[in-house]
Motif scaffolding. Sequence first.
Motif, PDB file in Angstrom:
ATOM      1  N   ARG A 265       0.877  -1.180   0.000  1.00 46.24           N
ATOM      2  CA  ARG A 265       0.000   0.000   0.000  1.00 46.24           C
ATOM      3  C   ARG A 265       0.910   1.224   0.000  1.00 46.24           C
ATOM      4  O   ARG A 265       1.473   1.590   1.026  1.00 46.24           O
ATOM      5  CB  ARG A 265      -0.908  -0.004   1.220  1.00 46.24           C
TER       6      ARG A 265
ATOM      7  N   THR B 143      -1.341  -1.781  -4.097  1.00 50.65           N
ATOM      8  CA  THR B 143      -2.744  -2.161  -4.118  1.00 50.65           C
ATOM      9  C   THR B 143      -3.580  -0.887  -4.125  1.00 50.65           C
ATOM     10  O   THR B 143      -3.417  -0.043  -3.233  1.00 50.65           O
ATOM     11  CB  THR B 143      -3.100  -3.009  -2.880  1.00 50.65           C
TER      12      THR B 143
ATOM     13  N   LYS C 149      -6.481   1.847  -3.545  1.00 53.71           N
ATOM     14  CA  LYS C 149      -7.304   2.107  -2.355  1.00 53.71           C
ATOM     15  C   LYS C 149      -8.654   1.406  -2.437  1.00 53.71           C
ATOM     16  O   LYS C 149      -9.258   1.090  -1.416  1.00 53.71           O
ATOM     17  CB  LYS C 149      -7.530   3.613  -2.175  1.00 53.71           C
TER      18      LYS C 149
ATOM     19  N   ASP D  23      -9.025  -4.332  -0.987  1.00 51.85           N
ATOM     20  CA  ASP D  23      -8.612  -4.690   0.361  1.00 51.85           C
ATOM     21  C   ASP D  23      -7.113  -4.955   0.398  1.00 51.85           C
ATOM     22  O   ASP D  23      -6.546  -5.531  -0.539  1.00 51.85           O
ATOM     23  CB  ASP D  23      -9.363  -5.938   0.823  1.00 51.85           C
ATOM     24  N   TYR D  24      -6.484  -4.535   1.483  1.00 57.80           N
ATOM     25  CA  TYR D  24      -5.054  -4.752   1.659  1.00 57.80           C
ATOM     26  C   TYR D  24      -4.772  -5.061   3.122  1.00 57.80           C
ATOM     27  O   TYR D  24      -5.058  -4.252   4.000  1.00 57.80           O
ATOM     28  CB  TYR D  24      -4.263  -3.516   1.224  1.00 57.80           C
ATOM     29  N   THR D  25      -4.242  -6.264   3.367  1.00 61.83           N
ATOM     30  CA  THR D  25      -3.845  -6.678   4.709  1.00 61.83           C
ATOM     31  C   THR D  25      -2.426  -7.213   4.609  1.00 61.83           C
ATOM     32  O   THR D  25      -2.216  -8.343   4.171  1.00 61.83           O
ATOM     33  CB  THR D  25      -4.790  -7.769   5.261  1.00 61.83           C
ATOM     34  N   PRO D  26      -1.429  -6.402   5.001  1.00 64.46           N
ATOM     35  CA  PRO D  26      -0.042  -6.833   4.820  1.00 64.46           C
ATOM     36  C   PRO D  26       0.345  -8.024   5.685  1.00 64.46           C
ATOM     37  O   PRO D  26      -0.072  -8.139   6.838  1.00 64.46           O
ATOM     38  CB  PRO D  26       0.766  -5.603   5.221  1.00 64.46           C
TER      39      PRO D  26
ATOM     40  N   THR E 167      -0.394 -11.178   5.844  1.00 66.04           N
ATOM     41  CA  THR E 167      -1.263 -12.236   6.346  1.00 66.04           C
ATOM     42  C   THR E 167      -1.535 -13.349   5.344  1.00 66.04           C
ATOM     43  O   THR E 167      -2.067 -14.383   5.721  1.00 66.04           O
ATOM     44  CB  THR E 167      -2.623 -11.657   6.784  1.00 66.04           C
ATOM     45  N   ASN E 168      -1.197 -13.168   4.100  1.00 69.88           N
ATOM     46  CA  ASN E 168      -1.594 -14.160   3.105  1.00 69.88           C
ATOM     47  C   ASN E 168      -0.449 -14.733   2.287  1.00 69.88           C
ATOM     48  O   ASN E 168      -0.684 -15.393   1.296  1.00 69.88           O
ATOM     49  CB  ASN E 168      -2.641 -13.559   2.165  1.00 69.88           C
TER      50      ASN E 168
END
Length: 137
Positions: A11, A67, A69, A72-75, A77-78
Motif C-alpha cells: 500500500r 494495491t 485504495k 482490500d489490503y492486509t499486509p 497475512t496471506n
Amino acid sequence: MTTLNPYLGFRDSAKDAMTFYQSVFGGELTMSTFAEYQASEDPAEQEKIMHAQLRTDGGMVLMGADTPKSMDYTPGTNFSVSLSGSDEAELRGYFDKLADGGTIAMPLERAPWGDIFGMCKDKFGVDWLVNVGAEAA
C-alpha cells in the motif's frame, strides 16, 4: 518450464520495497505506474506502482505492485516468500539483509530436518523463509 514467482502487494510503498529488494538480490528492476497504463482514475494513484519486476542474474523473479485504495489490503497475512538452495554464504547474506530493519522470527540455524533454516519479517512486513539444503550445510 513453469516457474513460481511471488507477487507482493503493498500500500503506497511498492517502489521503496522493490528498490530495497534490488539492493538485497541485485538484478534488473523494471517498474510501471498506474498512469502509464491509464489504470486508475484516482489522481493520488497515478505515480503508484502498477507492476514491478525484479529479475536477478541467478534467475530469481520477484514481482510486486501497489494495491489500489479500492481494493482490500492486509499486509503479511496471506503469503511468505521462500528462498532455498545450496549456497550457504549467499543465502546467509540474503537473510541478513532482509532482516536488517525487520525482525527475526527464527534465527538461521540447523533445523530438525537437517537443513539450515530461518524466518524473518523485513521492514516492509513481508515474511521470508530461508532454507540451505542439508547437502550444502
